[in-house]
Design a protein around this motif. Structure first.
Motif, PDB file in Angstrom:
ATOM      1  N   ASN B  46       0.831  -1.198   0.000  1.00 40.16           N
ATOM      2  CA  ASN B  46       0.000   0.000   0.000  1.00 40.16           C
ATOM      3  C   ASN B  46       0.869   1.253   0.000  1.00 40.16           C
ATOM      4  N   GLY B  76      -0.903  -2.553  -4.454  1.00 36.39           N
ATOM      5  CA  GLY B  76      -1.414  -3.899  -4.184  1.00 36.39           C
ATOM      6  C   GLY B  76      -1.369  -4.821  -5.400  1.00 36.39           C
ATOM      7  N   PRO B  78       0.182  -7.920  -7.130  1.00 33.22           N
ATOM      8  CA  PRO B  78       1.071  -9.056  -6.858  1.00 33.22           C
ATOM      9  C   PRO B  78       2.098  -9.248  -7.974  1.00 33.22           C
ATOM     10  N   GLU B  79       3.184  -9.964  -7.616  1.00 33.36           N
ATOM     11  CA  GLU B  79       4.300 -10.139  -8.552  1.00 33.36           C
ATOM     12  C   GLU B  79       4.070 -11.334  -9.474  1.00 33.36           C
ATOM     13  N   TRP B 104      10.720  -5.518  -6.522  1.00 32.21           N
ATOM     14  CA  TRP B 104      11.841  -6.254  -7.094  1.00 32.21           C
ATOM     15  C   TRP B 104      11.392  -7.448  -7.923  1.00 32.21           C
ATOM     16  N   GLY B 105      10.306  -8.099  -7.492  1.00 34.36           N
ATOM     17  CA  GLY B 105       9.832  -9.285  -8.197  1.00 34.36           C
ATOM     18  C   GLY B 105       9.154  -8.982  -9.533  1.00 34.36           C
ATOM     19  N   LYS B 171      15.624  -9.997   5.143  1.00 33.72           N
ATOM     20  CA  LYS B 171      16.203 -11.198   4.548  1.00 33.72           C
ATOM     21  C   LYS B 171      17.732 -11.129   4.536  1.00 33.72           C
ATOM     22  N   PRO B 172      18.394 -12.279   4.558  1.00 38.41           N
ATOM     23  CA  PRO B 172      19.861 -12.274   4.524  1.00 38.41           C
ATOM     24  C   PRO B 172      20.389 -12.043   3.115  1.00 38.41           C
ATOM     25  N   ILE B 173      20.085 -10.878   2.547  1.00 41.61           N
ATOM     26  CA  ILE B 173      20.539 -10.550   1.189  1.00 41.61           C
ATOM     27  C   ILE B 173      21.581  -9.444   1.278  1.00 41.61           C
ATOM     28  N   PRO B 174      22.428  -9.280   0.237  1.00 33.93           N
ATOM     29  CA  PRO B 174      23.500  -8.290   0.300  1.00 33.93           C
ATOM     30  C   PRO B 174      23.028  -6.901   0.731  1.00 33.93           C
ATOM     31  N   GLU B 175      21.932  -6.436   0.141  1.00 35.91           N
ATOM     32  CA  GLU B 175      21.409  -5.110   0.434  1.00 35.91           C
ATOM     33  C   GLU B 175      21.218  -4.888   1.946  1.00 35.91           C
ATOM     34  N   GLY B 202      13.788 -13.015   8.189  1.00 40.04           N
ATOM     35  CA  GLY B 202      13.679 -13.951   7.074  1.00 40.04           C
ATOM     36  C   GLY B 202      12.577 -13.601   6.088  1.00 40.04           C
ATOM     37  N   GLU B 203      11.771 -12.585   6.398  1.00 44.87           N
ATOM     38  CA  GLU B 203      10.704 -12.190   5.469  1.00 44.87           C
ATOM     39  C   GLU B 203      10.773 -10.689   5.223  1.00 44.87           C
ATOM     40  N   TRP B 204      10.344 -10.268   4.002  1.00 39.76           N
ATOM     41  CA  TRP B 204      10.371  -8.839   3.669  1.00 39.76           C
ATOM     42  C   TRP B 204       9.587  -8.071   4.718  1.00 39.76           C
TER      43      TRP B 204
END
Lengths: 365, 372
Positions: B46, B76, B78-79, B104-105, B171-175, B202-204
């Motif tokens: 949103n 709203g 979805p990817e 991103w998706g 999340k365990p991502i580089p960013e 572990g979640e966005w």
């Protein structure tokens, strides 16, 4: 076997009775939603006209609606089929996620095989994993008496965790740096669009599955046995029908439908498994199944209606500056109206029967 | 090859034709200058989420102030196939000629497929990486948050009396890991004994887990916590309720907790979006991968909270200026990860646009926690 919870139970009615309740519920939803929109200071007739235009007003809109309906049809079967046995399965989302993941894994590992082998293998992998996932709810129901509504819902959380762990971890494509996903499946395995339309074949697969389910229920002795067991489990047990086994089978089949939905998303849309699969098709499927009164053929129409509402969200936002939640509110109102009308029909049946034309004996089959 | 002999007639026809061409071109360009282009923004959450999506709303609103652009927005989305349909609907039903896809998706496969289908429409995506074999009508933008994360870590470290900070990530991502690293490196320039306790959900976005993690960090006596989750609203509100300092991310969350919010890292998406739109309007070729940090005006820090005294504000402003001018580096050697391995050797400094940082998997010395 204990009868499923009364509140969420949809009593099998004659086709006429079913249509009647659905029509009343949809009209009621339209009234409530119209009042809701009007209270926001927006012209409700304009909103309905916009929903119609965006969902069904042109071939472009129809394609938009049908594309969105495709995954919902299979997701709804995961609710509707077990419901024929009086089961309330609401965990289709988990089967979609894991089915999609299984399809992606198959699509990656079978790379190089001809598409005629690879694509079906990928779909079968998805359906198998989805079937086992929901089938497990059936097993727990039948052998341990675990409530399938609760178990299937809790299994969604487990499925999300397993899915995230594998996609963020062992199965992750590291070249996709900031958006965790698996590697892409073999390009050959991808399912294309229906010729001449901007929709993939998932829609056809879903419709065929609904048709097969309806025929099975109507024509085969096993389908007949299921209808008896769904109407009155005790009577079915007294007749010597294998109710426990039927519960497991119907959960397996329902889960397979949801797993197939996930596999189709991977094969026809995403090309890989990622968090983008976790968008709530499984939960939307619950709404669709209840709207369809768990009738496999009506699932198609209900999915189109629900897909149409979702398709209209964009234009509603652009034309009336309404939030995205508007379409979700409408879907929620429809769901509550259906449940309310069901309850009223069961409890205050006299009122509805008086309003209904023709003979009104309640048919339990 | 057939030779060409101009006759009086063909010459006249040619001249006439080019005159008409010049005239129509002239008229057309006048019309174009007055005509506005329609830009459609799509988001997965949103618009008013106090997080990532709201940062894009701010850029959409700022773009609308240009005058020669009309902006459409859809939230709203979805990817999945939905975003493809939503983009096509904006193009076909609402006449959008530029699409800005913010989740991103959305990029692969959705933006790439729709872009190939509509070669006359321009697509701008946040977070993707365009490569030359992809459709030429696609561009991407993203920003380096290391510097603003550093500023947030600096202020947090200046505000606490203990040696402990907390950090809540998604999340365990580089960013996300880079953000936590920069936050901690800055804190340790203030006080080398500081450690940062890291929790990744572990979640966005997962408000329940974020609240639990925040509470558990506060229960350990931590006085200030930084964050990089998609929607920090619950995090900020939890910190305020538990009277703990916090730093924000994406947009300013100062309104949510004016007394406990310190400052935060913000995107400044209007810079790349405006640059792209200007190129599209003028018909010039555009940069396909726009990246930048403080120096390129792609990020900024949030207004300071009430609790931050003037002297710390001035110090932090000075740090931001040094980062902007490049006189202060973040990844300055010798820098070790929390396993003791050297990641930046003595005498070297990694700039924030160093490619190796895009693959960050390490946590800097001083972070207590792991990526798994």
């Amino acid at each position: 076997m204990r009868a499923a919870s009364a509140v969420l139970r949809i009593v099998p009615l004659s086709v006429g009775g079913g249509l009647f309740v659905t029509t009343v519920a949809l009209s009621l939803s339209a009234l409530i939603f119209g009042a809701f929109v009007a209270s926001l200071g927006v012209d409700p007739f304009g909103v309905f006209a916009t929903i119609y235009k965006a969902a069904f007003g042109s071939w472009f809109s129809w394609q938009n609606t049908l594309s969105r309906a495709a995954p919902l049809i299979l997701a709804a079967l995961c609710v509707a089929l077990p419901a024929r046995l009086g089961l309330v399965i609401i965990g289709g989302e988990g089967a979609i996620l894991l089915g999609g993941l299984a399809a992606a894994v198959a699509g990656i590992h079978l790379a190089g095989l001809p598409a005629i082998v690879g694509t079906p293998a990928l779909l079968v992998a998805g359906a198998t994993v989805g079937g086992l996932w929901i089938g497990f709810c059936g097993v727990m129901r039948s052998y341990r008496g675990v409530n399938e509504t609760i178990s299937s819902l809790l299994l969604v959380y487990l499925a999300v965790t397993i899915f995230d762990h594998l996609v963020d971890g062992p199965l992750r494509d590291l070249s996709n740096v900031n958006f965790p996903s698996t590697h892409p499946i073999d390009e050959n395995f991808k399912i294309g669009n229906i010729p001449g339309a901007d929709m993939h074949w998932g829609l056809v697969v879903g419709c065929l599955a609904c048709l097969a389910a309806a025929l099975y229920m109507r024509v085969t002795p096993q389908g007949f046995a299921m209808r008896i067991a769904g109407g009155n489990p005790r009577a079915a047990l007294a007749l010597g029908l294998p109710v426990g086994r039927m519960v497991i089978v119907v959960c397996l089949v329902g889960g397979a439908a949801a797993g197939l939905a996930g596999a189709l998303e991977v094969a026809a849309v995403q090309g890989r498994a990622s968090g983008a699969l976790h968008v709530g098709y499984g939960f939307m499927g619950i709404l669709v199944a209840f709207l369809a009164r768990h009738n496999p053929l009506a699932v198609i129409a209900a999915a189109i209606l629900t897909g149409g509402i979702a398709a209209s969200s964009g234009l509603l936002q652009r034309v009336y500056d309404l939030p995205d939640a508007t379409a979700i509110v409408l879907q929620g109102i429809v769901f509550l109206s259906i449940l309310t009308c069901e309850t009223l029909y069961g409890r205050a049946g006299a009122l509805f029967r008086w309003m209904m034309p023709g003979p009104t004996s309640r048919e339990r089959a | 090859m057939k030779s060409y002999h101009p006759t009086r007639r063909t010459v006249l026809r040619g001249l006439g034709g080019s005159a008409v061409g010049v005239m129509t071109f002239g008229i057309k360009s006048v019309v174009l200058a007055e005509e506005s282009i329609t830009v459609g923004f799509l988001a997965v959450d949103n618009w008013n989420d106090y997080g990532y999506t709201q940062s894009h709303l701010e850029s959409a609103n700022a773009l609308g102030e240009r005058g020669d652009v009309s902006v459409l927005k859809e939230e709203g989305v979805p990817e999945g196939v939905e975003v493809q349909k939503a983009m096509k609907s904006m193009i076909e039903l609402s006449g959008a000629s530029v699409i800005v896809a913010t989740a991103w998706g959305y990029y692969d496969p959705h933006v790439l497929e729709v872009a190939a289908e509509y070669p006359d429409v321009h697509f701008l995506h946040c977070g993707g990486i365009w490569t030359p074999e992809q459709p030429p009508n696609v561009a991407t933008y993203f920003a380096y948050t290391d510097e603003v994360a550093y500023a947030a870590g600096f202020v947090a470290a200046r505000m606490v009396s203990s040696d402990q900070l907390g950090f809540l990530g998604s999340k365990p991502i580089p960013e996300i890991l880079r953000f936590a690293n920069s936050f901690t490196i800055a804190a340790r320039t203030v006080n080398p004994d500081i450690t940062t306790k890291l929790v990744l959900t572990g979640e966005w976005t997962n408000p329940v887990r974020e609240a639990e993690a925040t509470n558990s960090l506060i229960d350990q006596g931590i006085q200030a916590i930084g964050c990089d989750v998609d929607i920090p609203k619950v995090f900020i509100e939890t910190c305020a309720k538990r009277q703990t300092f916090c730093t924000g991310m994406h947009v300013s969350q100062r309104d949510l907790a004016p007394d406990w919010f310190l400052t935060g890292a913000e995107w400044n998406w209007i810079t790349p979006v405006d640059r792209f739109i200007s190129a599209v309007v003028s018909g010039e070729p555009y940069e396909h991968n726009m990246r930048g940090g403080l120096g390129q005006d792609m990020v900024k820090i949030s207004p300071y909270g009430n609790a931050v005294p003037d002297d710390i504000r001035q110090e932090a402003d000075a740090v931001v200026e040094e980062l902007k001018s490049g006189s202060r580096g973040i990844y300055v050697g010798e820098l070790r990860d929390n396993q003791g391995n050297v990641v930046v050797p003595e005498g070297e400094t990694l700039p924030v646009d160093d490619v190796s940082l895009e693959l960050t998997e390490w946590l800097v010395e001083g972070i207590v926690g792991s990526t798994t």
